[in-house]
Design an enzyme around this catalytic site. Structure first.
Site, PDB file in Angstrom:
ATOM      1  N   GLU A   1     -12.311 -24.717   2.323  1.00 13.68           N
ATOM      2  CA  GLU A   1     -11.230 -24.899   1.342  1.00 13.68           C
ATOM      3  C   GLU A   1     -10.426 -23.602   1.366  1.00 13.68           C
ATOM      4  O   GLU A   1     -10.773 -22.637   0.682  1.00 13.68           O
ATOM      5  CB  GLU A   1     -11.809 -25.133  -0.066  1.00 13.68           C
ATOM      6  CG  GLU A   1     -12.611 -26.404  -0.199  1.00 13.68           C
ATOM      7  CD  GLU A   1     -11.743 -27.645  -0.391  1.00 13.68           C
ATOM      8  OE1 GLU A   1     -10.500 -27.514  -0.514  1.00 13.68           O
ATOM      9  OE2 GLU A   1     -12.314 -28.746  -0.420  1.00 13.68           O
TER      10      GLU A   1
ATOM     11  N   CYS B   1      -4.749 -21.746  -5.349  1.00 17.44           N
ATOM     12  CA  CYS B   1      -4.523 -22.216  -3.975  1.00 17.44           C
ATOM     13  C   CYS B   1      -3.421 -23.268  -3.968  1.00 17.44           C
ATOM     14  O   CYS B   1      -2.728 -23.443  -2.967  1.00 17.44           O
ATOM     15  CB  CYS B   1      -5.809 -22.763  -3.386  1.00 17.44           C
ATOM     16  SG  CYS B   1      -6.602 -23.977  -4.435  1.00 17.44           S
TER      17      CYS B   1
HETATM   18  P1  NAD Z   1     -11.104 -14.126   0.299  1.00 15.29           P
HETATM   19  O1  NAD Z   1     -10.998 -14.901   1.567  1.00 15.29           O
HETATM   20  O2  NAD Z   1     -10.756 -12.694   0.321  1.00 15.29           O
HETATM   21  O3  NAD Z   1     -12.634 -14.205  -0.243  1.00 15.29           O
HETATM   22  C1  NAD Z   1     -13.252 -15.421  -0.550  1.00 15.29           C
HETATM   23  C2  NAD Z   1     -14.756 -15.280  -0.410  1.00 15.29           C
HETATM   24  O4  NAD Z   1     -15.092 -15.172   0.963  1.00 15.29           O
HETATM   25  C3  NAD Z   1     -15.353 -14.061  -1.085  1.00 15.29           C
HETATM   26  O5  NAD Z   1     -16.554 -14.439  -1.722  1.00 15.29           O
HETATM   27  C4  NAD Z   1     -15.615 -13.106   0.080  1.00 15.29           C
HETATM   28  O6  NAD Z   1     -16.668 -12.218  -0.162  1.00 15.29           O
HETATM   29  C5  NAD Z   1     -16.000 -14.107   1.153  1.00 15.29           C
HETATM   30  N1  NAD Z   1     -15.814 -13.643   2.540  1.00 15.29           N
HETATM   31  C6  NAD Z   1     -14.763 -12.966   3.050  1.00 15.29           C
HETATM   32  N2  NAD Z   1     -14.936 -12.776   4.382  1.00 15.29           N
HETATM   33  C7  NAD Z   1     -16.119 -13.361   4.714  1.00 15.29           C
HETATM   34  C8  NAD Z   1     -16.851 -13.500   5.918  1.00 15.29           C
HETATM   35  N3  NAD Z   1     -16.412 -12.982   7.067  1.00 15.29           N
HETATM   36  N4  NAD Z   1     -18.027 -14.163   5.879  1.00 15.29           N
HETATM   37  C9  NAD Z   1     -18.486 -14.682   4.734  1.00 15.29           C
HETATM   38  N5  NAD Z   1     -17.845 -14.568   3.542  1.00 15.29           N
HETATM   39  C10 NAD Z   1     -16.676 -13.913   3.538  1.00 15.29           C
HETATM   40  O7  NAD Z   1     -10.244 -14.918  -0.796  1.00 15.29           O
HETATM   41  P2  NAD Z   1      -9.822 -14.492  -2.286  1.00 15.29           P
HETATM   42  O8  NAD Z   1      -8.815 -13.403  -2.240  1.00 15.29           O
HETATM   43  O9  NAD Z   1     -11.035 -14.304  -3.142  1.00 15.29           O
HETATM   44  O10 NAD Z   1      -9.126 -15.841  -2.798  1.00 15.29           O
HETATM   45  C11 NAD Z   1      -7.814 -16.200  -2.542  1.00 15.29           C
HETATM   46  C12 NAD Z   1      -7.704 -17.170  -1.380  1.00 15.29           C
HETATM   47  O11 NAD Z   1      -8.552 -18.300  -1.590  1.00 15.29           O
HETATM   48  C13 NAD Z   1      -6.305 -17.757  -1.236  1.00 15.29           C
HETATM   49  O12 NAD Z   1      -5.990 -17.827   0.123  1.00 15.29           O
HETATM   50  C14 NAD Z   1      -6.432 -19.149  -1.845  1.00 15.29           C
HETATM   51  O13 NAD Z   1      -5.466 -20.073  -1.396  1.00 15.29           O
HETATM   52  C15 NAD Z   1      -7.808 -19.514  -1.422  1.00 15.29           C
HETATM   53  N6  NAD Z   1      -8.383 -20.564  -2.266  1.00 15.29           N
HETATM   54  C16 NAD Z   1      -8.474 -21.832  -1.749  1.00 15.29           C
HETATM   55  C17 NAD Z   1      -8.960 -22.856  -2.529  1.00 15.29           C
HETATM   56  C18 NAD Z   1      -9.042 -24.265  -2.003  1.00 15.29           C
HETATM   57  O14 NAD Z   1      -9.739 -25.072  -2.609  1.00 15.29           O
HETATM   58  N7  NAD Z   1      -8.373 -24.614  -0.914  1.00 15.29           N
HETATM   59  C19 NAD Z   1      -9.377 -22.601  -3.847  1.00 15.29           C
HETATM   60  C20 NAD Z   1      -9.296 -21.299  -4.330  1.00 15.29           C
HETATM   61  C21 NAD Z   1      -8.790 -20.284  -3.525  1.00 15.29           C
END
Ligand code: NAD
Length: 504
Positions: free
Chosen positions: A258, A292
């Site tokens: 997601e 998102c």
């Molecule tokens: P982010 O990608 O920085 O982090 C999200 C999560 O992923 C965190 O828990 C982080 O620790 C983990 N993570 C990061 N790199 C990783 C890796 N290599 N391996 C495993 N885990 C890893 O995102 P953010 O800044 O917290 O959130 C914003 C983003 O999330 C935006 O792009 C938004 O659109 C998206 N989002 C999408 C949805 C959806 O349902 N499509 C919902 C909410 C947020």
């Protein structure tokens, strides 16, 4: 101690989750409201993470044999406990993620709703009966628990995304290991404490059905690479998904991604502009543009552009910006300084591409020198540049103009992401084209409502760089179960399918 720190401590104490805070912790959690340090946590080590996954696996081995309506009872109790703590949990979301209080409470309501949904689902995990081509044979499909579900969540829905996954995973017979965002681990610990209350009221649940992993992306990576994790459900940026997806695939695990969105609203000449202004303002400015599904692009017909943009600017100018805990505030802070810098650099790039910027400045820096409050921005563009195609996680609304609906739909689809979309129109031909096979290519396509604020009953998610996953309602539960096709021969013959002969 600031008000934010004090309130956070009180809520964690009340929920029984304060013990996790440790002075020696290396992970510092800050409030976007004032930048104050809310507490420190000790991240899990590699060995601890391994043990947590092993315990989850053992829990699954027991839980999978509990009948699913009984599993639903645990989720019903969880829903009750969430109802009892709605206020405290909603406030904690505001404190740790910076959402206005009404959105914090809305997020808790979403958790309650998905629990209700999952309780009903626990009696409806149906398989099909399929006509067999062989006489005296019956063919059917059955759905079985899958295993350990790893859940990685983003900061902006610090509780709801866990609940979407967990309520479904639990009725499906799975156990859960949850790695929340490093920006919002306290809300996760609070959810875990509420979950433990539900477990305490449920007689025969195995221990460790839901566990929280504290740490950064390195801890997440361990979850991603562990073959005991049958499904990895990851919510976050496209950058994260690009790393996680191939790694899970390499071990033939299942992933549910997601990821980011770049959502547009099309406004046609027949649109009800009153409705459009309200729908766009909520979707573009709500949660400070950090959903998102936030509206990031407005594609408006040239005949209504001037009127609509003028009304949006007026609505933006009167928005109450400030402490999200105060009733009446509609726009809270950005999550942190990086987010503010990202917004400013996107505005500069858009300007360099010829965009006309309205708003976007930092405000309230005297009151909150360590927090980042901004005026939401409207940027009028004469074309869809790479800056517009990129998801900037902040309240920026790019305005593009169109003449023919086909052009509007093409612009809407001409981005790498495919999450949410909407059209404001009173012309049934226009709305049906938008919803048709050659219309919006997003996982969510709405008419006369904005792009954000989905209900839990529908499947949630999007295609292209949004990752293709679907969570929450409809038949999203199937991702959390494995399917078996069974053929049963009740005859005295052994006919082979497709008429193959093999007589021995
Ligand atoms: P982010 O990608 O920085 O982090 C999200 C999560 O992923 C965190 O828990 C982080 O620790 C983990 N993570 C990061 N790199 C990783 C890796 N290599 N391996 C495993 N885990 C890893 O995102 P953010 O800044 O917290 O959130 C914003 C983003 O999330 C935006 O792009 C938004 O659109 C998206 N989002 C999408 C949805 C959806 O349902 N499509 C919902 C909410 C947020």
């Amino acid at each position: 101690m600031t008000q934010t720190v004090q309130l956070t401590r009180e809520i964690l104490e009340r929920l029984g989750a304060a013990d996790a805070l440790q002075e020696a912790g290396t992970m510092r959690v800050r409030s976007p409201i004032d930048g104050a340090e809310l507490g420190r946590l000790v991240p899990h080590t590699t060995e601890q993470t391994d043990q947590i996954i092993q315990r989850a696996h053992s829990a699954w081995l027991e839980w999978r044999n509990v009948p699913s309506p009984r599993r639903g009872e645990l989720v019903r109790l969880l829903g009750e406990e969430l109802r009892a703590e709605k206020q405290a949990l909603g406030q904690l979301i505001s404190l740790e993620a910076g959402k206005i209080i009404s959105e914090g409470l809305g997020e808790v309501q979403e958790m309650i709703d998905i629990c209700d949904f999952a309780v009903g689902l626990s009696r409806q995990l149906y398989g099909l009966t399929i006509a067999s081509e062989r006489p005296g044979h019956r063919m059917l499909e059955t759905w079985h628990p899958l295993g350990v579900v790893g859940v990685i969540t983003a900061f902006n829905f610090p509780m709801a995304v866990w609940s979407w996954n967990t309520a479904l995973a639990l009725v499906a017979g799975d156990s859960v290991v949850w790695k929340p965002s490093e920006k919002t681990p306290l809300t996760a610990l609070a959810c875990q404490a509420v979950f433990e209350r539900a477990i305490a009221r449920f007689a025969d649940a195995p221990a460790h059905l839901n566990q929280v992993l504290i740490g950064g992306h390195d801890v997440g990576e361990q979850l991603v690479d562990d073959s005991r994790v049958a499904l990895l459900s990851a919510t976050g940026s496209t950058r994260m998904g690009r790393e996680v997806g191939p790694r899970v695939a390499r071990r033939f695990g299942r992933s549910l991604l997601e990821l980011g969105g770049n959502n547009a609203v099309i406004v046609t000449p027949s649109a009800d502009l009153d409705l459009a202004v309200r729908g766009i303002a909520f979707a573009a400015v709500g949660t400070a543009g950090q959903r998102c599904t936030s509206t990031r692009r407005l594609i408006v017909h040239s005949s209504v552009r001037e009127a609509l943009v003028a009304r949006l600017k007026k609505a933006y100018s009167g928005l109450p910006i400030g402490n999200p805990l105060n009733q009446g505030t509609l726009l809270g802070p950005l999550v942190d300084k990086d987010s503010f810098n990202g917004m400013q650099s996107a505005l500069q790039s858009a300007q360099a591409d010829g965009g006309k910027v309205f708003g976007g400045e930092r405000v309230l820096q005297d009151t909150y020198p360590n927090a980042y409050y901004v005026k939401p921005a409207i940027v009028e563009m004469d074309r869809q540049t790479n800056t517009v195609r990129h998801e900037t996680f902040a309240p920026i609304l790019y305005v593009l103009t169109y003449e023919q609906l086909e052009e509007a739909v093409a612009l809407q689809n001409d981005v790498p992401q495919g999450l949410s979309s909407a059209i404001f129109s009173n012309d049934v031909r226009e709305t049906e084209v938008f919803l048709s096979a050659s219309g919006s290519d997003c996982g969510i396509a709405n008419v006369n409502i904005g792009t954000s604020g989905a209900e839990i009953g529908g499947a949630f998610g999007g295609d292209k760089e949004t990752g293709g996953g679907r969570e929450s309602g409809s038949d999203a539960w199937k991702a959390y179960m494995r399917r078996a096709t069974n053929t049963i021969n009740y005859s005295r013959e052994l006919p082979l399918a497709q008429g193959v002969k093999f007589d021995v």
